[in-house]
Write an enzyme that holds these catalytic residues in place. Structure first.
Site, PDB file in Angstrom:
ATOM      1  CD  GLU A 182      -5.483   3.813   1.808  1.00 40.40           C
ATOM      2  OE1 GLU A 182      -4.573   3.209   2.413  1.00 40.40           O
ATOM      3  OE2 GLU A 182      -6.695   3.529   1.939  1.00 40.40           O
TER       4      GLU A 182
ATOM      5  CG  HIS B 291      -2.048  -0.848   1.256  1.00 42.65           C
ATOM      6  ND1 HIS B 291      -1.957  -2.193   1.077  1.00 42.65           N
ATOM      7  CD2 HIS B 291      -3.380  -0.574   1.420  1.00 42.65           C
ATOM      8  CE1 HIS B 291      -3.177  -2.731   1.124  1.00 42.65           C
ATOM      9  NE2 HIS B 291      -4.061  -1.771   1.337  1.00 42.65           N
TER      10      HIS B 291
ATOM     11  CG  ASP C 174      -9.166  -1.027   0.502  1.00 38.72           C
ATOM     12  OD1 ASP C 174      -8.373  -1.908   0.864  1.00 38.72           O
ATOM     13  OD2 ASP C 174      -8.991   0.189   0.755  1.00 38.72           O
ATOM     14  CG  ASP C 175     -10.891  -2.806   3.972  1.00 39.86           C
ATOM     15  OD1 ASP C 175     -10.427  -3.858   4.450  1.00 39.86           O
ATOM     16  OD2 ASP C 175     -10.175  -1.834   3.630  1.00 39.86           O
TER      17      ASP C 175
HETATM   18  N1  ADE Z   1      -6.130  -2.387   5.949  1.00 36.21           N
HETATM   19  C1  ADE Z   1      -7.344  -2.664   5.461  1.00 36.21           C
HETATM   20  N2  ADE Z   1      -7.686  -1.755   4.523  1.00 36.21           N
HETATM   21  C2  ADE Z   1      -6.649  -0.900   4.405  1.00 36.21           C
HETATM   22  C3  ADE Z   1      -6.385   0.229   3.610  1.00 36.21           C
HETATM   23  N3  ADE Z   1      -7.252   0.696   2.710  1.00 36.21           N
HETATM   24  N4  ADE Z   1      -5.215   0.885   3.778  1.00 36.21           N
HETATM   25  C4  ADE Z   1      -4.338   0.438   4.668  1.00 36.21           C
HETATM   26  N5  ADE Z   1      -4.533  -0.628   5.443  1.00 36.21           N
HETATM   27  C5  ADE Z   1      -5.677  -1.303   5.317  1.00 36.21           C
HETATM   28 ZN    ZN Z   2      -6.180  -1.905   1.182  1.00 35.94          ZN
END
Ligand code: ADE
Ligand code: ZN
Length: 336
Positions: A200, A197, A278-279
């Protein structure tokens, strides 16, 4: 353009940026809390959903780690992953490369093997029953030390043949990629692929470090690369895949509005971008919803969508032979 929703649903897709713990829906969270006798700080599913208002990454991470506390047994991890695979399959996902955060679980006394065995059994079931193939990527938590990451890599030794790669997630700012130079080098020596990552919330310098210090195979997010022209040129020259997550970016206030999302600009600059969730349980949509809302907000063309679908397979860790049938199916759709 053909009917957008039908066209997107029918496009073969790979998902390359999915945290399996981030697919924990509030309903399953409550079911597991009951099953495992874990107390939750929420009274109802509606209360949980109401708490999902974030102003930055850390806001989200605090609640995400709290939610993961209901995951205790191998069956829990299996059920979590199967719930994701069913939703992904319904969205036309044919292949998924999923992240997991073992340190979130081992810190609570859940053995690494319980987590890995539960996820791996679901991956086998998803391939047999849903025709969705997958690979597993172990993420180190960057707010912890590199020594702790090295200990986690050691714990993973019996599973190296079933892991595809390692990644780096959690709180980005203040934890640059270079902090993990040794553990990434060790992972590469063990034959693992590397992702990170970067960009972001963190600056372009972190993306440079992911490339130059960690030598990653893929960048997760990468949005802030656009602030640095030389970096964009480097990413284009490398053909580096960026796993972009539009609804995540909206929910974590990386962008103020989807219509201001840089994905179309990234495509036009020649960057190899992909769309991911992502989540999804926390950010309001799985991969299909990310594609649909982004396509609408940015007026993506059919050619853009075909490029995004192709990128998802060429940027995956499938071998060229494994990716070929998916790319051929996309070409067949394009020719219709
Ligand atoms: N862990 C879960 N989602 C994340 C994200 N978008 N950025 C960093 N860590 C994460
Ligand atoms: Zn992520």
């Amino acid at each position: 353009m053909r009917d957008l929703e039908t066209f997107i649903a029918g496009l073969p897709k790979a998902e390359l940026h999915l945290h399996i713990e981030g697919s924990l829906e509030p309903e399953l969270m409550f079911e597991l809390a009951r099953r495992n006798n874990v107390a939750l700080p929420f009274g109802s599913v509606d209360e949980v959903r109401a708490a999902y208002a974030f102003s930055n990454l850390q806001d989200f991470l605090d609640i995400y780690y709290q939610g993961a506390a209901v995951l205790l047994t191998q069956q829990d991890f299996h059920d979590l992953a199967m719930a994701y695979f069913r939703r992904a399959a319904a969205d036309g996902v044919r292949h998924a490369e999923i992240f997991f955060d073992p340190q979130t679980h081992t810190a609570r006394g859940v053995p690494f093997a319980v987590v890995a065995d539960g996820l791996l059994s679901a991956m086998a079931e998803a391939e047999a029953d849903l025709g969705v193939t997958s690979k597993l990527i172990l993420c180190f938590l960057r707010h912890l030390s590199e020594d702790e990451a090295l200990a986690t890599l050691d714990e993973a030794t019996p599973y190296l043949d079933r892991l595809c790669g390692v990644g780096l997630d959690s709180s980005e700012i203040g934890h640059p990629p270079a902090k993990f130079a040794r553990v990434f080098a060790a992972a590469r020596e063990r034959g693992l692929r590397l992702v990170c990552h970067a960009g972001e919330e963190g600056p372009p310098a972190y993306v440079w470090e992911a490339l130059d210090v960690l030598a990653v195979d893929r960048i997760d997010h990468g949005n802030r690369s656009l602030e640095d022209e030389a970096l964009v040129r480097r990413l284009v020259d490398l053909g580096m895949t960026l796993t972009v997550c539009p609804l995540s970016n909206l929910k974590l206030c990386v962008v103020n509005d989807l219509s201001a999302h840089p994905l179309k600009r990234m495509l036009d600059l020649g960057l190899t971008v992909t769309i991911n969730s992502d989540d999804p349980a926390y950010f309001g949509g799985y991969v299909g919803e990310n594609w649909l809302q982004t396509a609408r907000a940015l007026s993506l063309t059919e050619a853009d969508l075909l490029t995004l679908a192709r990128n998802s397979f060429t940027g995956s860790f499938l071998s060229p032979d494994e990716a070929a049938p998916h790319l051929a199916a996309i070409d067949a759709l394009a020719a219709k």
